[in-house]
Design a protein around this motif. Structure first.
Motif, short mmCIF file in Angstrom:
data_model
loop_
_atom_site.label_atom_id
_atom_site.label_comp_id
_atom_site.label_asym_id
_atom_site.label_seq_id
_atom_site.Cartn_x
_atom_site.Cartn_y
_atom_site.Cartn_z
N VAL A 92 0.83 -1.20 0.00
CA VAL A 92 0.00 0.00 0.00
C VAL A 92 0.87 1.26 0.00
O VAL A 92 0.59 2.22 -0.72
N ARG A 93 1.92 1.26 0.81
CA ARG A 93 2.78 2.44 0.93
C ARG A 93 4.13 2.01 1.47
O ARG A 93 4.25 1.00 2.15
N VAL A 94 5.16 2.80 1.17
CA VAL A 94 6.51 2.54 1.62
C VAL A 94 7.00 3.77 2.38
O VAL A 94 6.80 4.90 1.92
N TYR A 95 7.61 3.55 3.53
CA TYR A 95 8.15 4.63 4.36
C TYR A 95 9.65 4.43 4.53
O TYR A 95 10.11 3.30 4.66
N LEU A 96 10.40 5.52 4.57
CA LEU A 96 11.82 5.47 4.89
C LEU A 96 12.06 6.47 6.01
O LEU A 96 11.91 7.68 5.82
N LEU A 97 12.41 5.95 7.20
CA LEU A 97 12.57 6.79 8.37
C LEU A 97 13.93 6.56 9.00
O LEU A 97 14.34 5.42 9.17
N GLN A 124 21.40 4.34 11.13
CA GLN A 124 20.51 3.37 10.49
C GLN A 124 19.23 4.04 10.01
O GLN A 124 18.80 5.06 10.55
N SER A 125 18.65 3.44 8.98
CA SER A 125 17.34 3.85 8.48
C SER A 125 16.42 2.64 8.50
O SER A 125 16.87 1.50 8.37
N HIS A 126 15.14 2.91 8.65
CA HIS A 126 14.13 1.85 8.67
C HIS A 126 13.23 2.02 7.46
O HIS A 126 12.69 3.10 7.23
N ALA A 127 13.07 0.96 6.71
CA ALA A 127 12.11 0.94 5.61
C ALA A 127 10.90 0.15 6.10
O ALA A 127 11.02 -0.99 6.54
N ASP A 144 21.51 4.92 -7.34
CA ASP A 144 22.68 5.03 -6.48
C ASP A 144 22.30 5.82 -5.24
O ASP A 144 21.41 6.66 -5.27
N GLY A 145 22.95 5.50 -4.14
CA GLY A 145 22.66 6.17 -2.88
C GLY A 145 22.84 5.19 -1.73
O GLY A 145 23.38 4.09 -1.89
N HIS A 146 22.38 5.59 -0.58
CA HIS A 146 22.44 4.73 0.59
C HIS A 146 21.55 3.51 0.36
O HIS A 146 20.56 3.57 -0.36
N SER A 147 21.89 2.41 0.99
CA SER A 147 21.21 1.14 0.73
C SER A 147 19.70 1.22 0.98
O SER A 147 18.91 0.71 0.18
N GLY A 148 19.28 1.86 2.05
CA GLY A 148 17.85 1.99 2.32
C GLY A 148 17.14 2.83 1.28
O GLY A 148 16.02 2.53 0.87
N GLU A 149 17.80 3.89 0.84
CA GLU A 149 17.22 4.77 -0.19
C GLU A 149 17.04 4.02 -1.51
O GLU A 149 16.01 4.14 -2.16
N VAL A 150 18.04 3.26 -1.90
CA VAL A 150 17.95 2.49 -3.15
C VAL A 150 16.84 1.45 -3.04
O VAL A 150 16.03 1.29 -3.96
N PHE A 151 16.76 0.76 -1.90
CA PHE A 151 15.73 -0.26 -1.71
C PHE A 151 14.33 0.30 -1.85
O PHE A 151 13.50 -0.24 -2.58
#
Length: 114
Positions: A17-22, A29-32, A82-89
């Motif tokens: 439904v939606r994806v969040y990156l916090l 660390q970032s949380h997806a 390209d970018g940080h792993s969480g951002e790319v994911f």
């Protein structure tokens, strides 16, 4: 596809439904967070979100290798990420599932704070 010790889960893109990156406060660390409808069910328990953690120190450079059929199925996929792993994911997942991506932003409060 996600694998646990006892069960394999397949999550279709249509159920995202939606994806969040916090970002995690005071950490690198970032949380997806992936919101699902219908949720994953294991026994009597429902899991409406999937949480993935990424280190902000990891930098990725990804070029999806897609044939013509996959490009037709996912026309919004970019040629290179390209970018940080969480951002790319989350960017790849957003384009494959066709959902909104919500990130952290600065929302000023009424008294001028954050």
């Amino acid at each position: 596809k996600m694998t646990s010790s006892t069960v394999d889960f397949k999550v279709p893109y249509s159920s995202i439904v939606r994806v969040y990156l916090l970002p995690k406060p005071h950490s690198n660390q970032s949380h997806a967070i992936i919101a699902l409808d219908p949720p994953i069910r294991k026994g009597q328990t429902f899991y409406p979100q999937i949480l993935a953690m990424f280190n902000d120190d990891e930098y990725l450079d990804v070029a999806p290798n897609l044939d013509a059929d996959m490009k037709a199925k996912f026309p919004t996929l970019e040629d290179k990420y390209d970018g940080h792993s969480g951002e790319v994911f989350v960017r790849v997942l957003k384009n494959m599932a066709g959902v909104k991506l919500t990130r952290q932003s600065l929302f000023p409060a009424a008294d001028g704070g954050h």
